[in-house]
Write an enzyme that holds these catalytic residues in place. Structure first.
Site, short mmCIF file in Angstrom:
data_model
loop_
_atom_site.label_atom_id
_atom_site.label_comp_id
_atom_site.label_asym_id
_atom_site.label_seq_id
_atom_site.Cartn_x
_atom_site.Cartn_y
_atom_site.Cartn_z
N ASP A 191 -18.19 7.58 -19.79
CA ASP A 191 -17.07 8.47 -20.11
C ASP A 191 -17.24 9.07 -21.50
O ASP A 191 -16.89 10.22 -21.74
CB ASP A 191 -15.74 7.69 -20.06
CG ASP A 191 -15.18 7.63 -18.65
OD1 ASP A 191 -15.51 8.52 -17.86
OD2 ASP A 191 -14.42 6.70 -18.35
N HIS A 218 -11.46 -2.88 -15.57
CA HIS A 218 -12.27 -3.24 -14.42
C HIS A 218 -11.80 -4.60 -13.91
O HIS A 218 -12.58 -5.52 -13.70
CB HIS A 218 -13.76 -3.24 -14.76
CG HIS A 218 -14.56 -2.37 -13.85
ND1 HIS A 218 -15.85 -2.60 -13.50
CD2 HIS A 218 -14.21 -1.24 -13.20
CE1 HIS A 218 -16.28 -1.64 -12.69
NE2 HIS A 218 -15.31 -0.81 -12.49
N HIS A 247 -5.90 4.95 -8.75
CA HIS A 247 -6.93 4.94 -9.77
C HIS A 247 -7.34 6.37 -10.17
O HIS A 247 -7.60 6.64 -11.33
CB HIS A 247 -8.15 4.18 -9.24
CG HIS A 247 -9.09 3.73 -10.30
ND1 HIS A 247 -8.90 2.57 -11.00
CD2 HIS A 247 -10.21 4.29 -10.77
CE1 HIS A 247 -9.87 2.43 -11.87
NE2 HIS A 247 -10.70 3.46 -11.76
#
Ligand SMILES: Nc1ncnc2c1ncn2[C@@H]1O[C@H](COP(=O)(O)OP(=O)(O)O)[C@@H](O)[C@H]1O
Ligand SMILES: [Mg+2]
Lengths: 88, 227, 760, 88
Positions: free
Chosen positions: C130, C108, C62
């Site tokens: 973000d 997600h 990730h």
């Protein structure tokens, strides 16, 4: 006829943003003594059942499966026999 | 005419309301932080939509204790125009300027779409630019717009013509008597769940909301406005 | 050599020796070789528990993209308008007038599989951070969702709660959710996909970076206090789901959109005041990832004192504080002396904030806790020197077998009208109103095209401009042929924004795949990236950011490889905004592009056979490009009343959708050498339906000819609310638009309420 | 230190759509004995106070003013003294 009261609360480590916001507001309102607020649910269920055991087994089962989310919540319950019940 | 738009932590339609006042009326409009309590400079106050305090505990309740609400109550007492839209409506009921309460939508889901409303009372400062009984199209966007009051209060609302907007056609949230917006007895405090500020320009899909703002200006000019 | 403090191990934690001897690092997802590598990075010293934790999350797929990094280099990431490519919180593309668009998509998936509501909600929260950590004001959200078959009650539960979670977060924070897509297919049964995209607008001068520089400058923590939630979320997201995933459930965090709204507004104020030197969201791997990445980027070191980190639980260890993925937190670096200005803003918004460390000389990343040094790591070893794997690729057997399949034969027996009924009422084609009605798609009053058309359009206040945006990705096509499927994903999303009147600017992508350690899966990934990269080059849409989600498998079965493309396009003038619904009776319907017998992976094949097989449609990038130029030119010349691309369900479905959206009828005649049902439901690429006024038909056809795009006049819009399609002079479909609308609108509500529907 | 537990429930006369929905799903899941479900809140507040009386007065006040809405809800509470409390 039985009346079950199920209390569903957030697990200790799970953030309770609602509780945090309420705590903040109570403090600003002048209740400075307030240190912590956690908000959970109180669920009252009226149910028929032939016996206390049967009712209790059901309550346990659906509290776990339906009323609470095991990922974030835990629950406790109380069960009492009620004689008559006005609700439909 | 000078407008104020209150801003609570979590308000999110504040900027839309400011733009609406600018675009529709080209009037002066000031954002007012929830910690200010002096609103004496303004002729009209808009409580915008959004999720003040995250809608935690109950919608509108935590905002209803903000200092700015003291100013709003004072303005309301003085007969100034106060309009609460969506979360603003919820705050007005929590603070007691409007009767009743807004509860979770009967189908338990947030709902956002254009809705047809009927103007039930076109003689208020907020609706004088509409025709009595006119059908208008304005969006809703709420999870807790289910207006509730007891029977006595409902009878009184009806008797005093305090129901200003109703949902024509489908009732999206289960509110009693299809109520979408009500006014106080004195007629200067309006609460409504639909968002007039989202229907003011052609590209938005409807301009029907603009007249809530033009009505306010017109009323003010006729009744208070020196200028 | 300067005075060195030695790194301590805390008494209640496994000792470095025990970690080595019992290979405890494996529980955190590190391999033996990776562990050995760490020891080399530490010059032979054994890492303590905190350090192993830090390496394990920084080297998780990730955070490090260790399995995909080499493949991702194949993407074109540059372009004359690109202000920031991959590597920061989000990509940034210039849109003129000193403004830029900022966007990014992120998955997600795993959190949503175990706790759909919070998993999806926190996914939205993360992607918003973000975008605003770049200094941009978020203006729109989209999401791309994949679920199994709605006949399964668990799938209905996941779908319902994922949508509610997305709604909860976006609605509360006040950013409109304007578009997205939802697909149901049994391949996603145990592993739903939840990809969220956020789009923001930025003034060039406000552009921020995630960097820590300037020795002595303070590192400031802002936002929610840290709890034990989500520890090891990044590692968790990089593993296959299995029964034990249920036990990893504490990894699920609770989102607080209210807190994030405050954080957003506070950060916007700091940006406007020019207070920030560096800012980064604490997302996956929390404080560790943000601080290490910022430090590595700045080429300096950092000291952090964990005692100063705001905490909401007592007794947290350094390991827990460093790895917590509590939501709604930001890490800032500001010039020394400006701490108070930051604090004032945070106080105004009621946000916790604290100076927790400072930038240092050198390259050491040092963590202090109760006066002890608990981690001391050369920072570039966490970021730049993370492992990187090139895996074995192998063409899967199914791909070869599919060569022989003839999908058009599988559907040959179906009557076209019956086919339309079944396809239009399938949950994949049916209206997504059930979903987007739960999203506030109008807040911020800038949504000019709401959900329900090809792309959503958001206007930019104070300018004539608008942004069109769309997310697309067809896992079935990619499964059948990853390279073609990859091209199609990019081309379709570009086509969608073109149909809205926009010039495609660039993409962000989310690569949802299975376990890359399996050669067949790695092949899918590699080929899909090739296809996407080709299309991006051909269509001038650089990749400015993205996300990789691997190990999407349950019980060893992978999902369809599903790259999702988030495309943003620029509409120069609001007048050009175009939607898919037919507008006026008497308008001429034009079909641009060519139709072949291409039913592999089509919705019709799926509805008829319950499966997909064969080869997907082919995509010719030159033709696609010419099509876009033609459509865009026609729109900009003011000649087009509606535009709709042909996608799932082909011509028949596209016509039905134009009728339904516009509440108009259509009378259409087509000539073909194919079987009628094949012609009407083929999913050949590079096709668009336009409706234009009668006078404009010839000029638009001339424009198409000039660009070498086949263009046929196939009928006209009618006022009678009937869809009438003749193939080679014979009626193939004749349905009332009212009935079609009903079938289309009821598809998802019916599937969600199975008790009211006893058929199949 | 005191711990107050406040239960906020809907008035009898007010329809509880959430309760109705939960009842419906329990019944569909096979718990046919379930006759009625009502959902309320359980709010735990940790507060400092010099005396029980003072704490109780505060709890009563903020429960009425803040934690419940008299238009739709009623509340009850329990108060207990707690010795130490970990929350900050
Ligand atoms: N998850 C979602 N969230 C918001 N809008 C959605 C979602 N899924 C679909 N929509 C909207 O529904 C419409 C139709 O979607 P879709 O059929 O996927 O379009 P297309 O095939 O043109 O990409 C689009 O406007 C899309 O934005
Ligand atoms: Mg499309």
């Amino acid at each position: 006829m039985f009346k079950a009261t199920i209390y569903v609360t957030l697990k200790e480590s799970v953030l309770d943003p609602q509780g945090v916001a309420v705590r903040g507001s109570l403090q600003t309102l002048g209740y400075e003594g307030v240190k912590d607020v956690r908000i959970g649910k109180k669920i009252e269920v009226i149910l028929e059942g032939s016996s206390r055991e049967e009712a209790e087994a059901q309550v346990k089962e659906f509290s776990e499966k339906v009323l609470s989310n095991p990922v974030t919540e835990t629950f406790t319950y109380e069960l009492e026999e009620v004689v008559s019940c006005a609700s439909q | 005419m000078r407008f104020a738009v209150t801003i609570f932590p979590g308000s999110n339609c504040d900027i839309d309301c400011i733009h609406a006042v600018e675009d529709v009326l080209n009037a002066s409009v000031t954002p007012v932080w929830h910690q200010e309590s002096d609103l004496s400079r303004y002729d009209a106050i808009i409580l915008p939509g959004g999720f003040s305090y995250g809608d935690y505990l109950r919608t509108g309740v935590l905002a209803s204790f903000s200092p700015v609400m003291e100013g709003v109550k004072k303005a309301a007492r003085e007969g100034k125009l106060v309009i609460g839209i969506c979360n603003g409506f919820q705050i007005l009921t929590e603070v007691g300027l409007l009767p009743g309460a807004l509860r979770r939508n009967s189908r338990l889901k947030f709902r956002c779409n254009f809705q047809t409303l009927r103007v039930e009372n076109a003689r208020t400062p907020f609706t004088c630019d509409y025709e009595q009984g006119e059908l208008i199209s304005i969006p809703i966007a709420h999870g807790e717009g289910n207006y509730y009051c007891d029977d006595a209060t409902l009878a009184e609302l009806k008797r005093n013509n305090q129901i200003v907007f109703t949902y024509a056609g489908e009732n999206p949230n289960g509110s009693v008597s299809d109520i979408a917006g009500i006014i106080n007895r004195e007629g200067n405090v309006l609460g409504m769940m639909p968002h007039p500020e989202r229907a003011i320009l052609d590209w938005m899909g409807s301009k029907d909301g603009a007249r809530v703002f033009t009505s306010m200006l017109q009323y003010w000019k006729e009744n208070c406005g020196a200028a | 050599m300067q005075l060195e403090q030695t790194v301590k191990s805390l008494p209640h934690e496994p000792s470095p020796e025990k970690i080595r001897d019992q290979k405890l690092y494996k529980e955190m997802g590190l391999t033996d070789a990776e562990y050995e590598q760490i020891i080399r990075h530490l010059d032979g010293r054994l890492p303590n528990w905190t350090e192993v934790g830090i390496y394990s999350v920084m080297w998780s797929e990730h955070c490090s993209y260790k399995n995909s990094k080499t493949l991702l280099r194949r993407f074109p990431t540059q372009g004359p308008r690109v202000l920031q490519g991959p590597g920061e919180g989000a990509g940034v593309i210039d849109i003129g007038d000193n403004q830029a668009v900022v966007f990014k998509i992120e998955s997600h998936n795993h959190p949503s599989a175990v706790e759909p509501f919070q998993g999806a909600a926190t996914g939205v929260g993360g992607i918003i951070r973000d975008v605003f950590s770049m200094g941009a004001r978020p203006v729109a959200l989209l999401n791309s969702l994949r679920f199994g078959d709605l006949k399964n009650p668990r799938v209905r539960y996941l779908f319902e709660h994922v949508v509610a979670g997305i709604a909860h977060y976006g609605n509360c924070i006040g950013i409109p959710t304007v578009g997205g897509e939802v697909v149901f297919d049994s391949s996603y049964e145990g592993n739903p996909l939840v990809n969220a995209m956020c789009v923001g607008i930025l003034s060039h001068d406000d552009l921020q970076k995630g960097i820590a520089k300037g020795v002595g400058n303070p590192v400031i923590y802002v936002g929610a206090s840290t709890g034990r939630d989500g520890i090891h979320g990044a590692t968790f997201a990089s593993e296959e789901l299995n029964e034990q995933s249920e036990e990893k459930r504490p990894a699920v965090q609770v989102g607080d959109p209210f807190m994030e709204k405050l954080l957003l507004e506070a950060c916007m104020e700091m940006v406007k005041k020019g207070l920030l030197l560096g800012i980064q969201d604490m997302g996956a791997a929390g404080l560790t990832c943000s601080s290490a990445e910022m430090t590595a980027k700045g080429g300096q070191g950092m000291d952090l004192n964990l005692d100063l980190v705001p905490q909401r639980e007592t007794g947290m260890t350094p390991y827990e504080i460093m790895l917590s993925e509590s939501q709604e937190r930001m890490l800032l670096v500001v010039e020394k002396g400006r701490e108070n200005e930051i604090k004032e803003i945070c106080d105004k918004w009621g946000l916790p904030s604290a100076v927790i460390g400072h930038v240092t000389e050198g390259n050491r990343y040092r963590i202090f806790f109760k006066g002890e040094l608990v981690a001391d790591i050369p920072v570039q070893t966490l970021v730049d020197d993370a492992p990187c794997y090139v895996r074995e690729e192998k063409v899967p057997a199914y791909y070869k077998e599919n060569q022989e399949v003839r999908p058009e034969e599988q559907v040959a027996q179906i009557d076209p009208e019956e086919a339309l009924n079944r396809v239009i009422s399938s949950v994949n084609i049916g209206s997504k109103r059930w979903v987007y009605e739960q999203y506030d798609h109008m807040v911020r009053t800038s949504t000019a095209v709401r959900p329900g058309s090809d792309a959503a359009v958001v206007v930019i206040r104070g300018t004539d401009k608008a942004l069109a945006m769309s997310t697309d990705g067809n896992g079935r096509y990619v499964y059948l042929d990853p390279e073609q499927g990859g091209r199609i994903a990019v081309a379709e999303s570009a086509r969608n924004v073109v149909c809205a009147g926009a010039e495609p600017l660039g993409i962000t992508d989310c690569l949802n795949f299975g376990n890359p350690e399996k050669p067949e899966i790695y092949w899918q990934l590699s080929k899909a990236i090739d296809g996407m990269a080709d299309a991006c080059r051909a269509l001038d849409t650089p990749v400015v950011g993205g996300n990789v989600s691997l190990y999407n498998e349950t019980k060893g079965r992978a999902i369809y490889p599903t790259p999702i493309v988030g495309m943003v396009g620029l509409i120069q003038n609001r007048e050009h905004i175009t939607t898919q619904g037919f507008k006026n009776e008497g308008d001429v319907i034009l079909l641009l592009g060519e139709t072949y017998a291409e039913l592999g992976g089509s919705e019709l094949q799926h509805v008829v056979t319950g499966n997909v097989s064969g080869r997907p449609p082919l995509l010719d990038l030159e033709k696609e490009r010419a099509l876009h130029q033609t459509v865009l030119q026609a729109i900009r010349d003011g000649r087009v009343h509606s535009a709709h691309d042909l996608a799932d369900g082909g011509l028949a479905v596209a016509l039905a959708e134009c009728c339904i959206s516009g509440q108009k009828g259509a009378k259409v005649q087509v000539e073909t050498t194919l079987q009628p049902v094949v012609h009407l439901f083929s999913e050949s690429q590079s096709r668009v339906l336009l409706s234009v006024s009668a006078e404009q038909a010839e000029p638009v056809m001339a424009l198409a000819r000039a660009n070498g795009v086949p263009c046929a006049r196939i009928g006209e819009v009618t006022g009678d609310l009937q869809l009438n399609i003749e193939v080679n002079g014979e009626t193939a479909i004749h349905r009332s638009v009212e009935e079609l609308t009903k079938l289309w609108e009821e598809a998802i509500p019916c599937a969600m309420n199975p008790s009211s529907d006893s058929t199949n």
